[in-house]
Scaffold this active site. Structure first.
Site, PDB file in Angstrom:
ATOM      1  N   ASP A 116       0.398  11.818   5.284  1.00  0.00           N
ATOM      2  CA  ASP A 116      -0.198  11.189   6.457  1.00  0.00           C
ATOM      3  C   ASP A 116      -0.347  12.257   7.535  1.00  0.00           C
ATOM      4  OD1 ASP A 116      -0.309   8.605   5.385  1.00  0.00           O
ATOM      5  OD2 ASP A 116       1.712   8.125   6.058  1.00  0.00           O
ATOM      6  N   ASP A 135      -5.548   5.007   4.077  1.00  0.00           N
ATOM      7  CA  ASP A 135      -5.008   3.838   4.778  1.00  0.00           C
ATOM      8  C   ASP A 135      -6.114   3.092   5.527  1.00  0.00           C
ATOM      9  OD1 ASP A 135      -2.492   4.650   3.905  1.00  0.00           O
ATOM     10  OD2 ASP A 135      -2.027   5.681   5.786  1.00  0.00           O
TER      11      ASP A 135
END
Length: 155
Positions: A116, A135
């Site tokens: 991330d 995401d």
């Protein structure tokens, strides 16, 4: 079905390319933070071993494989659901969700965690969480499915 597979492949490629460019190309893995347009956009390195917002991270190694299996099972269900619905926009939305899920599965297989790096804050709200393009695709694909899919037993 071509729309589903096209969307899934496009999202998977964009996700993996963005992770490679930022995490390795810009060396975020060692730099940890890059201010792009603070506070609106920062690259902040995060390795998510759990699910959304790091829930269940730090669990035993078996959790990695359980999360991979769960993601693949959800992908299979979404594909079946979208095929039954048949609308072009539903197939594209399902493809976005599947491509995002597979992007995160690739990370779990390669690194044991999901990379991330996107961090966005605005208007006095300081967001402590990082996310990735996969995401975004999972969220938007799921939201579009909720909005566009036909209710069960509807022609």
């Amino acid at each position: 079905m071509r729309g589903l597979w096209s969307a899934a492949l496009l999202v998977l490629i964009l996700d993996q390319a963005s992770k490679w460019a930022v995490v390795w190309g810009l060396n975020l893995k060692d730099r940890l933070v890059i201010d792009v347009a603070p506070p609106y956009l920062r690259f902040v390195m995060g390795w998510n071993e759990g699910i959304n917002f790091g829930l269940f991270s730090g669990a035993p190694g078996a959790a990695r494989w359980i999360l991979i299996a769960l993601a693949l099972a959800i992908c299979a269900w979404v594909i079946r659901f979208a095929r039954a619905d048949g609308q072009r926009r539903v197939l594209w939305a399902a493809g976005a969700l599947v491509g995002g899920a597979l992007g995160n599965v690739v990370d779990r297989l390669r690194f044991g965690a999901v990379a991330d790096f996107l961090n966005m804050s605005c208007c006095g709200i300081n967001n402590p969480f990082a996310f990735n393009l996969a995401d975004v695709a999972v969220f938007t694909g799921a939201a579009a499915l909720v909005l566009w899919a036909r209710p069960a037993n509807t022609p």
